[in-house]
Design a protein around this motif. Structure first.
Motif, PDB file in Angstrom:
ATOM      1  N   MET A  71     -23.328   3.899  12.439  1.00  0.00           N
ATOM      2  CA  MET A  71     -23.136   4.137  11.002  1.00  0.00           C
ATOM      3  C   MET A  71     -24.195   3.420  10.183  1.00  0.00           C
ATOM      4  O   MET A  71     -24.713   3.957   9.191  1.00  0.00           O
ATOM      5  CB  MET A  71     -21.743   3.669  10.573  1.00  0.00           C
ATOM      6  N   SER A 121     -19.864   7.785   4.803  1.00  0.00           N
ATOM      7  CA  SER A 121     -19.110   6.582   5.183  1.00  0.00           C
ATOM      8  C   SER A 121     -17.614   6.801   5.005  1.00  0.00           C
ATOM      9  O   SER A 121     -16.810   6.296   5.793  1.00  0.00           O
ATOM     10  CB  SER A 121     -19.566   5.380   4.347  1.00  0.00           C
ATOM     11  N   TYR A 131     -17.538   7.775  -1.441  1.00  0.00           N
ATOM     12  CA  TYR A 131     -16.716   7.070  -0.438  1.00  0.00           C
ATOM     13  C   TYR A 131     -15.237   7.129  -0.805  1.00  0.00           C
ATOM     14  O   TYR A 131     -14.380   7.372   0.058  1.00  0.00           O
ATOM     15  CB  TYR A 131     -17.164   5.615  -0.344  1.00  0.00           C
ATOM     16  N   ASN A 171     -26.847   5.695   8.150  1.00  0.00           N
ATOM     17  CA  ASN A 171     -26.775   5.554   6.681  1.00  0.00           C
ATOM     18  C   ASN A 171     -28.157   5.273   6.119  1.00  0.00           C
ATOM     19  O   ASN A 171     -28.557   5.842   5.094  1.00  0.00           O
ATOM     20  CB  ASN A 171     -25.808   4.431   6.295  1.00  0.00           C
ATOM     21  N   GLY A 214     -20.497   0.923   6.901  1.00  0.00           N
ATOM     22  CA  GLY A 214     -21.414   1.992   6.505  1.00  0.00           C
ATOM     23  C   GLY A 214     -21.594   2.023   4.998  1.00  0.00           C
ATOM     24  O   GLY A 214     -22.719   2.186   4.495  1.00  0.00           O
TER      25      GLY A 214
END
Length: 378
Positions: free
Chosen positions: A367, A128, A155, A371, A136
């Motif tokens: 996304m 993401s 992230y 994910n 995401g």
């Protein structure tokens, strides 16, 4: 150094100066504000590292700058690009959907391969981050809530490299792949026959309505069986500005607005956006650098770069999309607002935003889907 407005405009000021530095044909342009924001954000937070109250206040202000600047930037480029939206959609149509899923799928596959070299859930966060997708991240946290710390860590250290990969590619790709930007513009003009600019007034009533509707759209949750997602402020305001801008005048609302004023909003919004990203990320990014986080940063940059390069090659040589539109489509596939700003600056063309706007919603959906799959197979 406790005044968030001082920090914001210091970042913008030094970012503009940094962006003017030219090495051969390359310069950072507006993206210089990201780097100045990182340094000033790190320095200002370091001064108050023992005062949690001050740090929380600054972070709260930086987040508000971030959201407001997104609204300014996205609404202005959407309204500028809206007049030719239907022509571009007719020309390229389903190719935008294909680009969105190709880029997000490429990032997914690359992340899955690299996840064998570290903590699997950190790589879920890196996915993401590398594709700069907050929806995401939200999906990953919702699906694997027991691994929140690892996902957020991935992230956090994946986001800045992801942003940098898109920004740099927008400036460097034309030189690497021998793309003549002026020729691409002329070819696009011959294909599309864009409307001529007219001297319009600026309707603040209509502009406010664009933003109100955009925020409402962005906050709406789309439920598709087992998948749910929101477009967020970026997606919502972009869709409302593109659609309403294309409608023109409706009752007392005139959505065709003065381009010079919109371009000023666009530039200021972008500078403010990039500065706020740097300010709120600077301390954690620079203060927590070690061997482990450097690895995360490296993997994120490579994941982003592979997705961008393969997306560009696929879009340019397989789907035959003009570079001006393709650059926006690549940024949309990466869900990268800073990348869009760099693409507009590098090409000196607002038409870039049409490719971004048409690809972005499908990339968000991609996304969310990938994910969930990444977590399931891990």
């Amino acid at each position: 150094m406790k005044n968030p407005y001082l920090l914001l405009f210091l970042s913008i000021f030094f970012g503009i100066l940094l962006g003017k530095i030219k090495i051969k044909n390359f310069k950072l342009g507006s993206s210089g504000a990201l780097f100045s924001g990182l340094i000033i954000g790190w320095y200002s937070t370091s001064l108050h590292s023992n005062n949690v109250e001050v740090i929380n206040k600054l972070n709260g202000e930086f987040q508000q700058f971030f959201l407001f600047s997104l609204i300014l930037f996205i609404s202005s480029i959407g309204l500028i690009a809206s007049k030719d939206l239907d022509k571009i959609i007719r020309k390229y149509g389903v190719r935008f959907l294909i680009m969105a899923f190709f880029i997000t799928f490429t990032g997914f596959i690359t992340t899955y391969i690299f996840s064998g070299f570290g903590n699997k859930y950190e790589f879920v966060g890196i996915y993401s981050g590398a594709l700069t997708s907050s929806p995401g991240l939200a999906t990953a946290l919702e699906t694997a809530s027991n691994y929140e710390k690892e996902i957020i860590s991935g992230y956090t250290f994946g986001y800045i490299p992801g942003v940098l990969a898109v920004i740099l590619s927008m400036y460097i790709f034309p030189y690497i792949f021998k793309i003549n930007i002026e020729n691409e513009k002329k070819a696009l003009m011959e294909e599309i026959h864009f409307e001529k600019d007219k001297e319009e007034k600026f309707d603040f009533l209509a502009y406010s309505l664009v933003i109100i509707i955009g925020i409402l759209i962005g906050n709406y949750t789309f439920d598709l069986n087992y998948i749910s997602f929101k477009l967020g402020i970026t997606g919502g305001v972009l869709l409302s500005s593109l659609f309403l801008g294309r409608l023109g005048k409706v009752w007392i609302f005139d959505f065709r607005m003065n381009k010079k004023i919109l371009k000023t909003f666009q530039e200021f919004g972008l500078l403010m956006f990039l500065s706020s990203v740097g300010l709120k990320s600077g301390y954690n990014t620079l203060n927590n650098l070690n061997a482990q986080t450097l690895n995360l940063i490296f993997y994120s940059f490579i994941i982003a770069l592979i997705a961008i390069i393969l997306g560009f090659i696929f879009g340019k040589y397989v789907l035959k999309i003009n570079w001006i539109i393709l650059s926006g489509s690549v940024c949309g596939g990466m869900t990268s607002t800073p990348g869009l700003g760099a693409a507009i600056d590098a090409n000196n063309s607002e038409e870039v935003a049409i490719g971004y706007g048409a690809t972005y919603p499908f990339a968000l959906l991609g996304m969310v889907i990938f994910n969930k799959i990444l977590i399931m197979i891990n």
